[in-house]
Write a protein that holds these residues in place. Structure first.
Motif, PDB file in Angstrom:
ATOM      1  N   LEU A  21       1.266  -1.191  -0.111  1.00 22.21           N
ATOM      2  CA  LEU A  21      -0.022   0.007   0.039  1.00 22.21           C
ATOM      3  C   LEU A  21       0.725   1.620   0.146  1.00 22.21           C
ATOM      4  O   LEU A  21       2.051   1.208   0.653  1.00 22.21           O
ATOM      5  CB  LEU A  21      -0.880   0.415   1.359  1.00 22.21           C
ATOM      6  N   PHE A  22       0.615   1.840  -0.704  1.00 20.59           N
ATOM      7  CA  PHE A  22       1.213   3.040  -0.692  1.00 20.59           C
ATOM      8  C   PHE A  22       0.139   4.712  -0.697  1.00 20.59           C
ATOM      9  O   PHE A  22      -0.310   4.665  -1.059  1.00 20.59           O
ATOM     10  CB  PHE A  22       2.342   3.618  -2.001  1.00 20.59           C
ATOM     11  N   THR A  23       0.525   5.724  -0.641  1.00 17.84           N
ATOM     12  CA  THR A  23       0.567   7.020  -1.326  1.00 17.84           C
ATOM     13  C   THR A  23       1.454   8.099  -2.005  1.00 17.84           C
ATOM     14  O   THR A  23       2.673   7.872  -1.737  1.00 17.84           O
ATOM     15  CB  THR A  23       0.268   7.984  -0.319  1.00 17.84           C
ATOM     16  N   LEU A  24       0.829   8.226  -2.478  1.00 16.45           N
ATOM     17  CA  LEU A  24       1.489   9.276  -3.931  1.00 16.45           C
ATOM     18  C   LEU A  24       0.598  10.747  -3.830  1.00 16.45           C
ATOM     19  O   LEU A  24      -0.262  11.248  -4.095  1.00 16.45           O
ATOM     20  CB  LEU A  24       1.507   8.844  -5.348  1.00 16.45           C
ATOM     21  N   GLY A  25       1.449  11.900  -3.095  1.00 12.42           N
ATOM     22  CA  GLY A  25       0.854  13.068  -2.461  1.00 12.42           C
ATOM     23  C   GLY A  25      -0.342  12.265  -1.819  1.00 12.42           C
ATOM     24  O   GLY A  25      -0.484  12.276  -0.633  1.00 12.42           O
ATOM     25  N   GLU A  26      -1.934  12.880  -2.392  1.00 16.59           N
ATOM     26  CA  GLU A  26      -3.221  12.806  -1.502  1.00 16.59           C
ATOM     27  C   GLU A  26      -3.313  11.105  -2.419  1.00 16.59           C
ATOM     28  O   GLU A  26      -4.628  10.861  -2.086  1.00 16.59           O
ATOM     29  CB  GLU A  26      -3.667  13.432  -1.974  1.00 16.59           C
ATOM     30  N   ILE A  27      -3.005  10.341  -3.616  1.00 18.16           N
ATOM     31  CA  ILE A  27      -3.469   9.557  -4.298  1.00 18.16           C
ATOM     32  C   ILE A  27      -3.461   8.426  -3.304  1.00 18.16           C
ATOM     33  O   ILE A  27      -1.832   7.606  -3.385  1.00 18.16           O
ATOM     34  CB  ILE A  27      -3.167   9.474  -5.169  1.00 18.16           C
ATOM     35  N   PRO A  28      -4.338   7.746  -2.710  1.00 13.35           N
ATOM     36  CA  PRO A  28      -3.771   6.047  -2.040  1.00 13.35           C
ATOM     37  C   PRO A  28      -3.839   5.065  -3.371  1.00 13.35           C
ATOM     38  O   PRO A  28      -5.251   4.837  -4.371  1.00 13.35           O
ATOM     39  CB  PRO A  28      -5.291   6.181  -1.312  1.00 13.35           C
ATOM     40  N   GLY A  29      -2.630   4.019  -3.252  1.00 10.99           N
ATOM     41  CA  GLY A  29      -2.632   3.720  -4.215  1.00 10.99           C
ATOM     42  C   GLY A  29      -2.182   2.019  -3.374  1.00 10.99           C
ATOM     43  O   GLY A  29      -1.476   1.717  -2.580  1.00 10.99           O
ATOM     44  N   VAL A  30      -2.226   1.060  -4.462  1.00  7.43           N
ATOM     45  CA  VAL A  30      -1.892  -0.197  -4.116  1.00  7.43           C
ATOM     46  C   VAL A  30      -1.359  -0.948  -4.739  1.00  7.43           C
ATOM     47  O   VAL A  30      -1.147  -0.881  -6.812  1.00  7.43           O
ATOM     48  CB  VAL A  30      -2.379  -0.938  -3.860  1.00  7.43           C
TER      49      VAL A  30
END
Lengths: 248, 248
Positions: A21-30
């Protein structure tokens, strides 16, 4: 890009898939990759459906098979207003207004189309930034990219695939020409396009018109009986073979 | 049923496929089985295209892959007036008249439809007799049957599949509803249906209408760009998987 947590915490999961799981700025992603993977590999970006999120069951199932059976990387992020993102005031207001309009007799398809076009103006740059970040990782690298997305994932995916030259093949569908015929005419990569023959949300002629609008020399339409949510399981087998044919 | 000749004359061919030419009454046919096969196996009947014959290149290529990759038996016979059969006076006269009508501005599709319906009245009983004879052979047996046929092979195949309960799955296509919508409505087995998006012989709406008319709960339409004769090679891979899924 900031990694938040990792499954299976250093162990090998049952199907050998590592999940980060990650965040890129305000974007949560996987991000999903083969356990122990090193080096460049094909990457599939998956766009989730309306009201869904980056780890919805159909996204998870597809991502695991891309990784476990093909050795690809797969990534998904939440669309604004979905999943782990805060409610989006403007989108929420429009969705509420649209529900009222449909209740008052308005046609659904043009409302969906306008809404998806609005959201795509934000998601296209977000998804390109996600590709930038993920492809800098050693276990992903700058390999060929595929896109998978149906329904909302098609409405947002068509302008994304049209704008992003790293995408070399796409699975799209359950979407109509109203939202994205113009962007579709700029797509030239191979496309597998899914149609549900009895789709209650996308009129059949609009589905066929979106397929028609794609400029791709290789494009295949797969139509199956049933409602919007009833894509048959064997289409996932076909998706895997399609990406294996074009990205490896 | 009389066997005329056999390839590869007791040797193993390069892909392990045994080919036996036969006649059944006045019908010339060819049977392909795995070299050394014994016992019951799925059987695919292939219907050739207009102006073609039982050993046309596309029929041969498909039959060899059904046998070599799936272990199936495959059989094809010449349609009256085609291949090793004598010219058929009535069909020849009608074909010549139709050419003249089209040259004078008549629409092609209804003429093709009427002609195929006429020929099917003869080929349906012929093909059922071929199944009877072939399934009595020890190396074929009474296993599940599949049908493959596009273009003329669809026009003749739809009434055949509708009439023959041994057929458990069919690949059809490049045909329109004019010829066979009524018979299509009696088909309930799984169908993979091929459409060429730019078909110059079958109008697109008639193709879609024939797919629509099939009563099968599982039916998949695969549409690809290009003219009548330009079905892409990857569709044969899909055909193999379709029959493997339904006949094994």
């Amino acid at each position: 890009m900031r990694f938040i947590s990792e499954m299976p915490y250093g162990e090998t999961s049952s199907d050998g898939v590592r999940e980060q799981l990650f965040t890129l700025g305000e974007i949560p992603g996987v991000l999903w990759t083969p356990q122990g993977a090193a080096g460049t590999r094909p990457l599939i970006l998956l766009g989730h459906g309306g009201g869904q999120h980056k780890k919805a069951p159909d996204i998870l199932a597809r991502a695991h098979r891309f990784v476990a059976e093909c050795g690809f990387a797969a990534v998904a992020v939440d669309v604004p207003g979905h999943g782990d993102r805060p409610p989006h005031e403007e989108y929420h207001r429009i969705a509420t207004e649209n529900q009222a309009r449909v209740a008052a007799g308005a046609e659904l398809a043009p409302l969906i189309a306008d809404f998806q076009a609005l959201v795509a103006r934000r998601t296209v740059p977000e998804w390109r930034a996600v590709l930038d970040a993920v492809q800098r990782l050693d276990h992903v690298g700058a390999g060929p990219v595929g896109y998978w997305g149906i329904s909302l994932g098609c409405g947002l995916g068509v302008p994304f695939v049209a704008a992003e030259p790293r995408v070399r093949a796409a699975v799209l569908g359950l979407g109509g020409a109203l939202a994205s015929a113009e962007a579709a005419a700029r797509i030239t990569v191979p496309v597998e396009f899914l149609v549900q023959w009895d789709d209650e949300r996308v009129p059949r002629d609009q589905s066929l018109a979106l397929f028609d609008a794609l400029a791709s020399a290789e494009k295949t339409l797969h139509a199956n009986p049933g409602a919007h949510g009833e894509v048959p399981a064997f289409e996932l087998d076909s998706t895997l073979r399609f990406f294996a044919r074009h990205l490896v």
